[in-house]
Design a protein around this motif. Structure first.
Motif, PDB file in Angstrom:
ATOM      1  N   LEU A  52       0.855  -1.186   0.000  1.00 47.85           N
ATOM      2  CA  LEU A  52       0.000   0.000   0.000  1.00 47.85           C
ATOM      3  C   LEU A  52       0.890   1.234   0.000  1.00 47.85           C
ATOM      4  CD1 LEU A  52      -2.863   1.272   0.357  1.00 47.85           C
ATOM      5  CD2 LEU A  52      -2.438   1.150   2.835  1.00 47.85           C
ATOM      6  N   TYR A  53       0.599   2.175  -0.882  1.00 43.63           N
ATOM      7  CA  TYR A  53       1.342   3.435  -0.969  1.00 43.63           C
ATOM      8  C   TYR A  53       0.388   4.615  -0.804  1.00 43.63           C
ATOM      9  CZ  TYR A  53       5.241   0.790  -2.968  1.00 43.63           C
ATOM     10  OH  TYR A  53       6.280  -0.089  -3.171  1.00 43.63           O
ATOM     11  N   CYS A  97      -2.907   3.775  -3.147  1.00 45.95           N
ATOM     12  CA  CYS A  97      -2.879   2.772  -4.202  1.00 45.95           C
ATOM     13  C   CYS A  97      -2.150   1.538  -3.702  1.00 45.95           C
ATOM     14  CB  CYS A  97      -2.144   3.298  -5.440  1.00 45.95           C
ATOM     15  SG  CYS A  97      -3.042   4.574  -6.339  1.00 45.95           S
ATOM     16  N   ILE A  98      -2.547   0.401  -4.244  1.00 45.74           N
ATOM     17  CA  ILE A  98      -1.836  -0.847  -4.021  1.00 45.74           C
ATOM     18  C   ILE A  98      -1.054  -1.139  -5.286  1.00 45.74           C
ATOM     19  CG2 ILE A  98      -2.089  -3.355  -3.774  1.00 45.74           C
ATOM     20  CD1 ILE A  98      -4.570  -2.740  -2.020  1.00 45.74           C
ATOM     21  N   ILE A 115      -1.085  -1.366 -10.649  1.00 48.52           N
ATOM     22  CA  ILE A 115      -1.441  -0.359  -9.653  1.00 48.52           C
ATOM     23  C   ILE A 115      -2.966  -0.289  -9.587  1.00 48.52           C
ATOM     24  CG2 ILE A 115      -1.283   2.070  -8.973  1.00 48.52           C
ATOM     25  CD1 ILE A 115       1.264   2.265 -10.706  1.00 48.52           C
ATOM     26  N   PHE A 116      -3.506  -0.421  -8.378  1.00 52.85           N
ATOM     27  CA  PHE A 116      -4.958  -0.370  -8.168  1.00 52.85           C
ATOM     28  C   PHE A 116      -5.295   0.718  -7.152  1.00 52.85           C
ATOM     29  CE2 PHE A 116      -3.963  -4.910  -8.893  1.00 52.85           C
ATOM     30  CZ  PHE A 116      -4.713  -5.138 -10.041  1.00 52.85           C
ATOM     31  N   PRO A 117      -6.439   1.394  -7.320  1.00 53.01           N
ATOM     32  CA  PRO A 117      -6.902   2.325  -6.285  1.00 53.01           C
ATOM     33  C   PRO A 117      -7.200   1.538  -5.012  1.00 53.01           C
ATOM     34  CG  PRO A 117      -8.400   2.324  -8.191  1.00 53.01           C
ATOM     35  CD  PRO A 117      -7.362   1.297  -8.437  1.00 53.01           C
ATOM     36  N   ALA A 118      -6.928   2.158  -3.857  1.00 55.71           N
ATOM     37  CA  ALA A 118      -7.099   1.443  -2.585  1.00 55.71           C
ATOM     38  C   ALA A 118      -7.682   2.351  -1.513  1.00 55.71           C
ATOM     39  CB  ALA A 118      -5.744   0.912  -2.124  1.00 55.71           C
ATOM     40  N   THR A 119      -8.126   1.697  -0.445  1.00 56.35           N
ATOM     41  CA  THR A 119      -8.543   2.420   0.759  1.00 56.35           C
ATOM     42  C   THR A 119      -7.316   2.611   1.639  1.00 56.35           C
ATOM     43  OG1 THR A 119      -8.975   0.435   2.065  1.00 56.35           O
ATOM     44  CG2 THR A 119     -10.802   1.251   0.662  1.00 56.35           C
ATOM     45  N   SER A 120      -7.423   3.460   2.628  1.00 56.21           N
ATOM     46  CA  SER A 120      -6.307   3.681   3.551  1.00 56.21           C
ATOM     47  C   SER A 120      -6.004   2.435   4.389  1.00 56.21           C
ATOM     48  CB  SER A 120      -6.598   4.879   4.462  1.00 56.21           C
ATOM     49  OG  SER A 120      -7.750   4.626   5.241  1.00 56.21           O
ATOM     50  N   ALA A 121      -6.952   1.496   4.443  1.00 55.09           N
ATOM     51  CA  ALA A 121      -6.763   0.249   5.193  1.00 55.09           C
ATOM     52  C   ALA A 121      -6.048  -0.818   4.363  1.00 55.09           C
ATOM     53  CB  ALA A 121      -8.109  -0.284   5.667  1.00 55.09           C
ATOM     54  N   GLY A 122      -5.813  -0.541   3.078  1.00 55.26           N
ATOM     55  CA  GLY A 122      -5.111  -1.497   2.240  1.00 55.26           C
ATOM     56  C   GLY A 122      -6.011  -2.462   1.494  1.00 55.26           C
ATOM     57  N   VAL A 152      -8.415  -3.126  -1.933  1.00 54.71           N
ATOM     58  CA  VAL A 152      -8.599  -2.645  -3.299  1.00 54.71           C
ATOM     59  C   VAL A 152      -9.962  -1.968  -3.399  1.00 54.71           C
ATOM     60  CG1 VAL A 152      -8.844  -3.340  -5.715  1.00 54.71           C
ATOM     61  CG2 VAL A 152      -7.083  -4.399  -4.291  1.00 54.71           C
ATOM     62  N   ALA A 153      -9.975  -0.732  -3.891  1.00 56.58           N
ATOM     63  CA  ALA A 153     -11.227   0.010  -4.060  1.00 56.58           C
ATOM     64  C   ALA A 153     -11.851  -0.270  -5.419  1.00 56.58           C
ATOM     65  CB  ALA A 153     -10.977   1.508  -3.895  1.00 56.58           C
ATOM     66  N   ASP A 154     -11.018  -0.627  -6.404  1.00 56.58           N
ATOM     67  CA  ASP A 154     -11.479  -0.894  -7.767  1.00 56.58           C
ATOM     68  C   ASP A 154     -10.387  -1.721  -8.441  1.00 56.58           C
ATOM     69  OD1 ASP A 154     -12.030  -0.768 -10.542  1.00 56.58           O
ATOM     70  OD2 ASP A 154     -12.932   1.204 -10.354  1.00 56.58           O
ATOM     71  N   TRP A 155     -10.771  -2.800  -9.125  1.00 58.33           N
ATOM     72  CA  TRP A 155      -9.797  -3.684  -9.769  1.00 58.33           C
ATOM     73  C   TRP A 155      -9.364  -3.189 -11.138  1.00 58.33           C
ATOM     74  CZ3 TRP A 155      -7.052  -7.080  -7.186  1.00 58.33           C
ATOM     75  CH2 TRP A 155      -7.545  -7.579  -6.002  1.00 58.33           C
ATOM     76  N   GLY A 156      -9.801  -2.004 -11.551  1.00 56.01           N
ATOM     77  CA  GLY A 156      -9.336  -1.423 -12.814  1.00 56.01           C
ATOM     78  C   GLY A 156      -7.907  -0.925 -12.640  1.00 56.01           C
ATOM     79  N   GLU A 157      -6.994  -1.368 -13.516  1.00 52.11           N
ATOM     80  CA  GLU A 157      -5.591  -0.971 -13.390  1.00 52.11           C
ATOM     81  C   GLU A 157      -5.419   0.507 -13.714  1.00 52.11           C
ATOM     82  OE1 GLU A 157      -6.086  -3.490 -16.002  1.00 52.11           O
ATOM     83  OE2 GLU A 157      -5.968  -5.182 -14.636  1.00 52.11           O
ATOM     84  N   LEU A 158      -4.576   1.176 -12.940  1.00 53.02           N
ATOM     85  CA  LEU A 158      -4.274   2.587 -13.153  1.00 53.02           C
ATOM     86  C   LEU A 158      -3.030   2.743 -14.014  1.00 53.02           C
ATOM     87  CD1 LEU A 158      -4.893   3.934  -9.542  1.00 53.02           C
ATOM     88  CD2 LEU A 158      -6.388   4.180 -11.528  1.00 53.02           C
TER      89      LEU A 158
END
Length: 87
Positions: free
Chosen positions: A21-22, A34-35, A50-57, A59-65
């Protein structure tokens, strides 16, 4: 121009390969966290996404960034592809 920095928050255990998690400053495509996941996937080979993430680590969305790529297992390379350096 403001430097774009990805700060390691924590490594994640619930992924195949190496995932972390970054915290993204400024947010990457609107995502403050992001993860980055690097895995050698059977039948398709190495990939770093790279995936969007929550602060808890989570995945918020499995669409690659932007920055995600196939053919390697390197968090820094993926983040650099998105314009970020690890700081």
């Amino acid at each position: 121009m403001t430097a774009k920095t990805a700060t390691l928050v924590k490594n994640l255990d619930n992924f195949r390969g190496w995932a972390a998690l970054y915290r993204m400053e400024p947010p990457h495509d609107g995502h403050p966290y992001c993860i980055v996941s690097a895995a050698d996937v059977p039948f398709s080979g190495p990939e770093t996404y790279i995936f969007p993430a929550t602060s808890a680590g989570e995945v918020a969305d499995w669409g690659e960034l932007e920055g995600s790529y196939k053919g390697g297992l390197d968090h820094a390379e993926a983040l650099e592809g998105a314009g970020y350096t690890i700081g």
